[in-house]
Motif scaffolding. Structure first.
Motif, PDB file in Angstrom:
ATOM      1  N   ASP A  55       0.832  -1.208   0.000  1.00  0.00           N
ATOM      2  CA  ASP A  55       0.000   0.000   0.000  1.00  0.00           C
ATOM      3  C   ASP A  55       0.864   1.255   0.000  1.00  0.00           C
ATOM      4  OD1 ASP A  55      -2.387  -1.307  -0.155  1.00  0.00           O
ATOM      5  OD2 ASP A  55      -2.933  -1.081   1.955  1.00  0.00           O
ATOM      6  N   LYS A 127      -8.721   3.127  10.705  1.00  0.00           N
ATOM      7  CA  LYS A 127     -10.022   2.450  10.700  1.00  0.00           C
ATOM      8  C   LYS A 127     -10.408   2.030  12.124  1.00  0.00           C
ATOM      9  CE  LYS A 127     -13.358  -0.046   8.766  1.00  0.00           C
ATOM     10  NZ  LYS A 127     -14.322   0.209   7.785  1.00  0.00           N
ATOM     11  N   SER A 147      -9.052   0.714   3.095  1.00  0.00           N
ATOM     12  CA  SER A 147      -9.855   0.553   1.869  1.00  0.00           C
ATOM     13  C   SER A 147      -9.974   1.864   1.099  1.00  0.00           C
ATOM     14  CB  SER A 147     -11.271   0.088   2.219  1.00  0.00           C
ATOM     15  OG  SER A 147     -11.201  -1.111   2.925  1.00  0.00           O
ATOM     16  N   ASN A 148      -9.457   2.953   1.675  1.00  0.00           N
ATOM     17  CA  ASN A 148      -9.675   4.280   1.078  1.00  0.00           C
ATOM     18  C   ASN A 148      -8.399   4.957   0.618  1.00  0.00           C
ATOM     19  OD1 ASN A 148     -11.557   3.910   3.685  1.00  0.00           O
ATOM     20  ND2 ASN A 148     -12.702   4.727   1.952  1.00  0.00           N
ATOM     21  N   GLU A 172     -17.289   0.279   3.026  1.00  0.00           N
ATOM     22  CA  GLU A 172     -17.277  -0.482   1.772  1.00  0.00           C
ATOM     23  C   GLU A 172     -16.029  -1.338   1.680  1.00  0.00           C
ATOM     24  OE1 GLU A 172     -19.934   0.229  -0.343  1.00  0.00           O
ATOM     25  OE2 GLU A 172     -20.508   1.404   1.413  1.00  0.00           O
ATOM     26  N   LYS A 173     -16.120  -2.370   0.784  1.00  0.00           N
ATOM     27  CA  LYS A 173     -14.918  -3.132   0.471  1.00  0.00           C
ATOM     28  C   LYS A 173     -13.968  -2.226  -0.303  1.00  0.00           C
ATOM     29  CE  LYS A 173     -16.991  -7.696   0.244  1.00  0.00           C
ATOM     30  NZ  LYS A 173     -17.399  -8.809  -0.580  1.00  0.00           N
ATOM     31  N   ARG A 174     -12.746  -2.600  -0.317  1.00  0.00           N
ATOM     32  CA  ARG A 174     -11.775  -1.800  -1.051  1.00  0.00           C
ATOM     33  C   ARG A 174     -12.113  -1.805  -2.536  1.00  0.00           C
ATOM     34  NH1 ARG A 174      -5.497  -1.578   0.023  1.00  0.00           N
ATOM     35  NH2 ARG A 174      -4.682  -1.125  -2.036  1.00  0.00           N
ATOM     36  N   TYR A 196      -8.025  -8.711  -1.039  1.00  0.00           N
ATOM     37  CA  TYR A 196      -7.976  -7.803   0.110  1.00  0.00           C
ATOM     38  C   TYR A 196      -8.970  -8.300   1.156  1.00  0.00           C
ATOM     39  CZ  TYR A 196      -6.064  -4.716  -3.521  1.00  0.00           C
ATOM     40  OH  TYR A 196      -5.327  -4.192  -4.539  1.00  0.00           O
ATOM     41  N   GLY A 197      -8.655  -8.049   2.417  1.00  0.00           N
ATOM     42  CA  GLY A 197      -9.599  -8.358   3.490  1.00  0.00           C
ATOM     43  C   GLY A 197      -9.614  -9.834   3.862  1.00  0.00           C
ATOM     44  N   ARG A 211      -9.666  -4.294   7.707  1.00  0.00           N
ATOM     45  CA  ARG A 211      -9.431  -4.455   6.262  1.00  0.00           C
ATOM     46  C   ARG A 211     -10.685  -4.935   5.533  1.00  0.00           C
ATOM     47  NH1 ARG A 211      -4.645  -3.678   3.700  1.00  0.00           N
ATOM     48  NH2 ARG A 211      -2.974  -3.102   5.117  1.00  0.00           N
ATOM     49  N   GLY A 212     -11.709  -5.227   6.293  1.00  0.00           N
ATOM     50  CA  GLY A 212     -12.995  -5.569   5.675  1.00  0.00           C
ATOM     51  C   GLY A 212     -13.080  -7.001   5.194  1.00  0.00           C
TER      52      GLY A 212
END
Ligand code: 5AD
Ligand code: SF4
Length: 485
Positions: A55, A127, A147-148, A172-174, A196-197, A211-212
């Motif tokens: 990232d 987060k 995710s943002n 939301e999801k990434r 991801y997540g 991380r969702g």
């Protein structure tokens, strides 16, 4: 896998990273835009896992496209970004401490505006703590969840125009943004996200909350990215996901099919992946490692505990005998495969007996290396509702016992490798030369074997990016000393 950093909990290398990306980046950075002294400067400090490293590369790419130049110190920077990790409390404490220190930071001469720097807290801590961050640290300008991260250039622009305490944290999801983000820490090896997540909700773990839920990238985008990396000189890729085995592309492609496709990419020489979950790894995966020539013989398979009772409380969905059977099958399929693991000591209610089960399983399996963590309760994670009843002293003691146990195993395994010939990929010039190196000093190359061991051997710059057979002559502190044959 590629790791750097802290010494306290880990045998042979460390999962925690706290890198100075900008230092490396300044070395291989090819500016394509205005680099006059007026261009704003950005410094990113990365904590945590490989996902965060990747990232940070993406954030650097975006900020460079915005006209920023990477620098290697806080003092030079107009924008300081902390890309943070919440997996263990210790990681968070270090970020709080460092951010506090930055409160009175004055710009050094090279920063352009003369104003105090913008500070962004990015990643899992943003987060996990949300606007509490601003209460603790009012000098932080913006926070942004993992995710943002694609919002960071916009946030920086708004802060520059006078706004502060901005937040970008969505449920939301990434987004599977496929912006071209070519900025890489290293040329020869590269991280590639495949998902991801996480959907597993291990009871100690904060990851699914910060991380969702899991989302897989499209396989064609992954393949395109790897082809571009190979065109730019990459020889090795590491496919990244919290649980790579549950990868499923939007068209239903499994992880094994993805591995097969990546294996067909011309010019790519090596494939690694992490992390695998024992409940989802199996014979099909082991056969793929054995059968696909570019897939390296190394599996990171977190055990977490050797006690079935604790594994159940951890919501890991396997037993110690299932894990043992997996290792058995793996070694039958690929006798020489390196296996590394993660273990947590001091999970709530862990008795001496539970701990002993873990120690005995470690002795039985004989991992190549192990990351041993002391349990810390994490917000949102189910286990944080249970009393953290194992005293810190006891956790430390158990940690030391397992480190000692793994150290003995690693030493013996290292000695057994002496005399072997290993296939090694040259990564860079070695900064530390072997103690036996002669005078005048020769150039040594640092490389990685297929099993991911660090190997240092005499050579020249031309060997960087090349794969050679290297005979192992000795070992110094987990680094093998070899000779090209
Ligand atoms: N306490 C200690 N270690 C943890 N890990 C994850 N959550 C915690 C926690 N609350 C460890 C696990 C995981 C690794 C990335 O971090 O071993 O595999
Ligand atoms: Fe956390 Fe478990 Fe998911 Fe790994 S598999 S990220 S330990 S919840």
């Amino acid at each position: 896998m590629r790791r750097k950093g802290s010494k306290d909990k880990v045998v042979s290398n460390s999962k925690m990273v706290e890198n100075s990306f900008a230092e490396k980046q300044l070395n291989n950075f090819q500016p394509e835009f205005d680099m006059t002294p007026k261009s704003p400067k950005v410094y990113i400090r990365t904590f945590g896992c490989q996902m965060n490293e990747r990232d940070s590369e993406i954030i650097y790419s975006m900020m460079i496209q915005e006209g920023y130049t990477p620098v290697s110190s806080y003092e030079e920077a107009d924008l300081i970004i902390f890309n943070t990790c919440s997996v263990r409390k210790h990681a968070e404490d270090r970020v709080w401490g460092k951010l506090k220190e930055l409160k009175n930071l004055k710009h050094g001469e090279s920063a352009c505006s003369g104003a105090p720097p913008m500070i962004g807290l990015v990643g899992c801590m943003a987060k996990a703590h949300g606007k509490e961050v601003f209460k603790k640290l009012p000098h932080v300008s913006f926070i942004c969840g993992p995710s943002n991260i694609y919002d960071i250039p916009g946030l920086a622009k708004k802060v520059k125009s006078g706004k502060s305490h901005l937040m970008s944290i969505s449920k939301e999801k990434r987004p599977l943004s496929e912006k071209r983000d070519e900025y890489r820490e290293e040329k020869i090896r590269a991280w590639v996200n495949i998902s991801y997540g996480c959907n597993n909700f291990c009871s100690y773990c904060i990851v699914p909350f910060v991380r969702g839920r899991e989302i897989s990238r499209r396989s064609e985008n992954i393949i395109d990215e790897i082809k571009r990396l190979v065109d730019n000189g990459a020889k090795e890729v590491t496919l990244l996901g919290q649980n790579v085995n549950s990868y499923k592309s939007p068209t239903g492609k499994s992880f094994i099919r993805l591995l097969e496709e990546v294996n067909r990419i011309d010019g790519l020489r090596r494939i690694r992946f992490m992390t695998s979950h024992p409940k989802d790894a199996g014979l099909e995966l082991f056969k793929a490692i054995a059968g696909l020539d570019k897939v390296c013989e190394h599996l990171h398979l977190p055990l977490q505990s050797g006690s079935d009772r604790i594994l159940r409380l951890m919501n890991r969905n396997y037993t110690s005998s299932h894990y043992l059977k997996l290792i058995d099958n793996l070694r039958k399929t690929i006798p020489d495969c390196a296996v590394t693991t993660d273990i947590i000591v001091g999970f709530p209610s862990e008795t001496e007996g539970d701990f002993e089960d873990t120690r005995m399983l470690m002795e039985k399996i004989r991992f190549d290396s192990a990351f041993i963590f002391k349990y810390s309760p994490r917000p949102f994670a189910k286990a944080s509702n249970t009393e953290d009843d194992i005293l810190l002293e006891e956790k430390k003691e158990r940690n030391q016992v397992l480190l000692g146990c793994q150290d003995k195993i690693t030493r013996k395994k290292n000695e057994d490798l002496i005399g072997n010939v290993e296939e090694v990929l040259g990564i860079s010039i070695a900064k530390r030369k072997p103690s036996s190196s002669e005078y005048p000093p020769a150039t040594y190359i640092k490389g990685r074997s297929r099993k991911n061991s660090l190997v240092v051997y005499k050579g020249s710059m031309g060997l960087i990016g090349r794969i050679l057979n290297v005979k192992i002559r000795g070992v110094e502190e987990n680094t093998f000393i070899g000779e090209a044959v």
